[in-house]
Design a protein around this motif. Sequence first.
Motif, short mmCIF file in Angstrom:
data_model
loop_
_atom_site.label_atom_id
_atom_site.label_comp_id
_atom_site.label_asym_id
_atom_site.label_seq_id
_atom_site.Cartn_x
_atom_site.Cartn_y
_atom_site.Cartn_z
N GLN A 323 -18.27 -56.02 14.68
CA GLN A 323 -18.79 -56.27 13.98
C GLN A 323 -20.08 -56.36 14.11
OE1 GLN A 323 -17.81 -59.90 11.73
NE2 GLN A 323 -17.94 -58.49 9.38
N GLU A 337 -20.57 -58.88 17.16
CA GLU A 337 -20.14 -59.61 17.47
C GLU A 337 -18.53 -58.95 17.67
OE1 GLU A 337 -18.94 -62.54 15.50
OE2 GLU A 337 -17.04 -64.21 16.61
N CYS A 340 -11.57 -59.77 18.86
CA CYS A 340 -10.54 -58.95 19.30
C CYS A 340 -9.16 -58.43 18.32
CB CYS A 340 -9.50 -59.81 20.77
SG CYS A 340 -9.13 -61.37 20.71
N ARG A 341 -7.87 -57.53 18.53
CA ARG A 341 -6.92 -56.70 17.36
C ARG A 341 -6.31 -56.82 18.97
NH1 ARG A 341 -10.28 -59.37 14.84
NH2 ARG A 341 -10.60 -58.31 12.84
N ASP A 368 -10.27 -64.38 26.64
CA ASP A 368 -11.96 -64.34 26.31
C ASP A 368 -12.47 -63.46 27.53
OD1 ASP A 368 -11.45 -65.54 24.25
OD2 ASP A 368 -11.98 -67.44 25.10
N ASN A 395 -16.85 -64.25 21.75
CA ASN A 395 -16.56 -65.90 21.68
C ASN A 395 -15.71 -66.59 22.89
OD1 ASN A 395 -17.00 -66.41 18.71
ND2 ASN A 395 -15.88 -64.33 18.63
N ASP A 457 -20.94 -71.18 17.22
CA ASP A 457 -20.31 -70.66 16.01
C ASP A 457 -19.87 -71.34 14.77
OD1 ASP A 457 -18.78 -68.42 14.75
OD2 ASP A 457 -17.80 -68.42 16.84
N ASP A 458 -20.04 -70.64 13.86
CA ASP A 458 -19.12 -71.59 12.77
C ASP A 458 -19.19 -73.12 12.18
OD1 ASP A 458 -16.88 -70.02 13.10
OD2 ASP A 458 -15.40 -71.06 14.34
N GLU A 515 -23.04 -65.89 8.61
CA GLU A 515 -21.63 -65.34 8.35
C GLU A 515 -20.33 -65.04 7.01
OE1 GLU A 515 -18.93 -65.88 11.37
OE2 GLU A 515 -19.23 -68.25 12.16
N GLY A 516 -19.70 -64.12 6.95
CA GLY A 516 -19.08 -63.88 5.52
C GLY A 516 -19.94 -63.09 4.66
N GLU A 518 -20.16 -61.25 1.17
CA GLU A 518 -19.90 -60.31 1.19
C GLU A 518 -20.07 -59.77 -0.20
OE1 GLU A 518 -16.16 -62.56 0.14
OE2 GLU A 518 -15.87 -62.70 2.40
N PHE A 537 -18.44 -59.31 5.36
CA PHE A 537 -17.59 -57.52 4.64
C PHE A 537 -18.87 -57.11 3.97
CE2 PHE A 537 -13.11 -59.84 5.56
CZ PHE A 537 -13.62 -59.83 6.70
N PRO A 542 -15.09 -56.23 10.70
CA PRO A 542 -15.37 -55.29 12.37
C PRO A 542 -14.76 -54.29 12.31
CG PRO A 542 -14.06 -57.72 11.79
CD PRO A 542 -14.43 -57.29 10.55
P1 C2E Z 1 -15.36 -66.06 14.21
O1 C2E Z 1 -15.81 -65.91 15.56
O2 C2E Z 1 -16.23 -66.88 13.50
O3 C2E Z 1 -15.82 -64.39 13.61
C1 C2E Z 1 -15.49 -64.52 12.66
C2 C2E Z 1 -14.33 -64.26 11.36
O4 C2E Z 1 -14.86 -64.05 10.40
C3 C2E Z 1 -13.90 -63.01 11.60
O5 C2E Z 1 -12.79 -62.90 11.81
C4 C2E Z 1 -14.07 -61.91 11.27
O6 C2E Z 1 -13.40 -60.38 10.79
C5 C2E Z 1 -14.55 -62.64 9.95
N1 C2E Z 1 -15.68 -62.42 8.88
C6 C2E Z 1 -16.62 -61.92 8.98
N2 C2E Z 1 -17.51 -61.56 7.52
C7 C2E Z 1 -16.64 -61.93 7.06
C8 C2E Z 1 -16.55 -61.56 5.43
O7 C2E Z 1 -17.96 -61.03 4.86
N3 C2E Z 1 -15.88 -62.72 4.91
C9 C2E Z 1 -14.77 -62.93 5.01
N4 C2E Z 1 -13.37 -63.62 4.65
N5 C2E Z 1 -14.45 -63.28 6.91
C10 C2E Z 1 -15.27 -62.82 7.21
P2 C2E Z 1 -11.53 -62.37 12.96
O8 C2E Z 1 -11.92 -61.16 14.34
O9 C2E Z 1 -10.31 -63.02 11.89
O10 C2E Z 1 -11.42 -63.48 14.33
C11 C2E Z 1 -11.13 -65.12 14.01
C12 C2E Z 1 -11.31 -66.14 14.51
O11 C2E Z 1 -10.60 -66.01 15.65
C13 C2E Z 1 -12.98 -66.14 14.83
O12 C2E Z 1 -13.89 -66.21 14.16
C14 C2E Z 1 -12.66 -66.63 16.37
O13 C2E Z 1 -12.69 -68.10 16.45
C15 C2E Z 1 -11.72 -66.06 17.29
N6 C2E Z 1 -12.09 -65.37 18.02
C16 C2E Z 1 -12.04 -63.40 17.54
N7 C2E Z 1 -11.91 -62.89 18.61
C17 C2E Z 1 -12.30 -64.16 19.86
C18 C2E Z 1 -11.65 -63.68 21.01
O14 C2E Z 1 -12.24 -62.43 21.78
N8 C2E Z 1 -12.21 -64.86 21.94
C19 C2E Z 1 -11.87 -65.91 21.56
N9 C2E Z 1 -11.81 -67.35 21.93
N10 C2E Z 1 -11.84 -66.31 19.69
C20 C2E Z 1 -11.65 -65.20 18.95
#
Ligand code: C2E
Length: 559
Positions: A323, A337, A340-341, A368, A395, A457-458, A515-516, A518, A537, A542
């Motif tokens: 992303q 960033e 993963c999917r 990871d 991450n 993060d977050d 982040e986020g 929109e 978005f 992503p």
């Molecule tokens: P994160 O690290 O805070 O990643 C950002 C998340 O926010 C991503 O969700 C992304 O798709 C989403 N996002 C980005 N822009 C927007 C937006 O404008 N609006 C909204 N509503 N969401 C947005 P994703 O890809 O579903 O990942 C969710 C969480 O899963 C990530 O939050 C991260 O904590 C975790 N994650 C994803 N990949 C990995 C990884 O490889 N390893 C680890 N440990 N955690 C991961």
Amino acid sequence: MSFDIAAYSKAFDKFIINMEKLHDMNDPGLIDAISELCSILHIGKISIMVYESVSMEQLDKGTEKIVFDLGEFDPEHCLRLRESIGNGNVVWYSFFQTIDSDDWTEDEKHRIVVFEKAFFSFNGRSRVMSMIDNLTYYDADIGIPNLHYFIKTADQLITSGQISDFGSCYFNLKRFSIINQHIGRQKATDVMKIFIKQLSDKLNEKEIVCRVSGDNFIALFEKEHVNIVNEHLGGIGITYDTDKNQRVFVSAYAGYYMIPDNCHSSDEIIDNLGIAINTARNVMKVNSIFFDEKLKDSRNEVKMIENEFIEAIEKDEFQVFYQPKVNLKNYTICGAEALCRWIRNGEIILPYRFIPALEQSKSICTLDFYVLERTCRDIRRWLDEGRPVVKVSVNLSRRHLGDMDLLEHIISSIDKYNVPHEYIEIELTETTTDVDFGDLKKIVVGLREAGISTAVDDFGIGYSSLNLIKELPWNVLKIDKIFLPDENDSNTQKYSMLKHIIALVQDIGLKCIVEGVETAEHVRLLKENNCFLAQGFYFDKPLPVSDFEKRLDELKTLL
Ligand code: C2E
Ligand code: MG
Ligand code: MG
């Protein structure tokens, strides 16, 4: 020197007479009763080791009570005597010789055996038993019952058919290590005691609150009192310094189980409570949850994901999406960033469906590093193909923090693909425990020294405080989307928080990204507050690697 039999007889009489007067083994008169005899028999220390059963004895899992200790004793010269008590408990008495005295003669050893027998019988079985109860069923640190007591009580209620009148609860004090850090261990322990005492005071004598370990507790209460427990665990302010009128807010994560009448064992209660609190804390991220059978299903789903995970990694079912992060000054991509999917049977599974499950075991660490390596492999290829490359953040779960070799592992994964360190950033969420804090510090400092940047993060949804963040050399802080107003949000407080956080973050010298993002309105708000980094978005979701490469290629036209 010959043995002074007259002095011995006098000391033995004194011992017999004084032992009669003692209430229990914690009576301060105990030392007085035995010290003369110990001196004559050259005993420097007496300890009593209590085992709940012979099997615990074989495993050497017992509880020790020191009843006499001069501070100087010879660990090499010890007489150990075993007693077993009818109910299966085993007690070992250890008598240590004082330093520099001659070896005990056979006669002296015999007298020590007599001393022990008298000690044992004068204590009386009931006193020994109550001591054992004390040692076995109570937590000496904070003076409340422990898990063994919970098990004993629950098993008794099951046997007597009353268990279905009760509800149970497992709770963990929130942020307690931060409270420890802020006010010191001694005061924090007092706060813990007050919190538990105030809960116990709200309950009746049939109800119990027991300590499991650290800041984990387990309770049994009558079902109609569940709201009292729930309300208390929701949080109360506790004064820890009356002079300065300083207070701290204490609350807990909790798992509840309203016990049905077909409950057959305390294990079942503890297992179900474990599932409930774990789901509350780690999966749903809520304060409390009541156990129901559906949670067990989700537990099974966790197990299923765990089982399928290894095969999925081997079959390359995980893919890295990227992303973009955007520079709001010129709207070009300035980073990305890696997210993963899981592609399973043609369906894209999002992280929220499998990350919490993998985080319950070390599988998340495998994932990871898989993502980190894939990202490095892609960056290497982009560099080799002459594409413009941006810094990519990866991450890392908090689960890694206990790994002693984490830093070397990260660096060697990057170096394996010969990727310059400046192209990688590691995103970590803030941590709440002080144990983690030490580990986290090691990593953040180590990465900085290796030229790899780090991001919090977050920010905003955990317990991170800017104060704690200042302690470590982070490079970037990612502000969570919760601070961005919804379209129909008239909440000006959110906006004001966002504004102040951005200013504070930049003030402590960190780069700040939100982040986020929109909407155009979000972009406007960021720019208005001098924050020129955004991810969301509004710009891109992503993207699969081929789409992301097109975004990278757009940079070429700008060069
Ligand atoms: P994160 O690290 O805070 O990643 C950002 C998340 O926010 C991503 O969700 C992304 O798709 C989403 N996002 C980005 N822009 C927007 C937006 O404008 N609006 C909204 N509503 N969401 C947005 P994703 O890809 O579903 O990942 C969710 C969480 O899963 C990530 O939050 C991260 O904590 C975790 N994650 C994803 N990949 C990995 C990884 O490889 N390893 C680890 N440990 N955690 C991961
Ligand atoms: Mg992230
Ligand atoms: Mg995030």
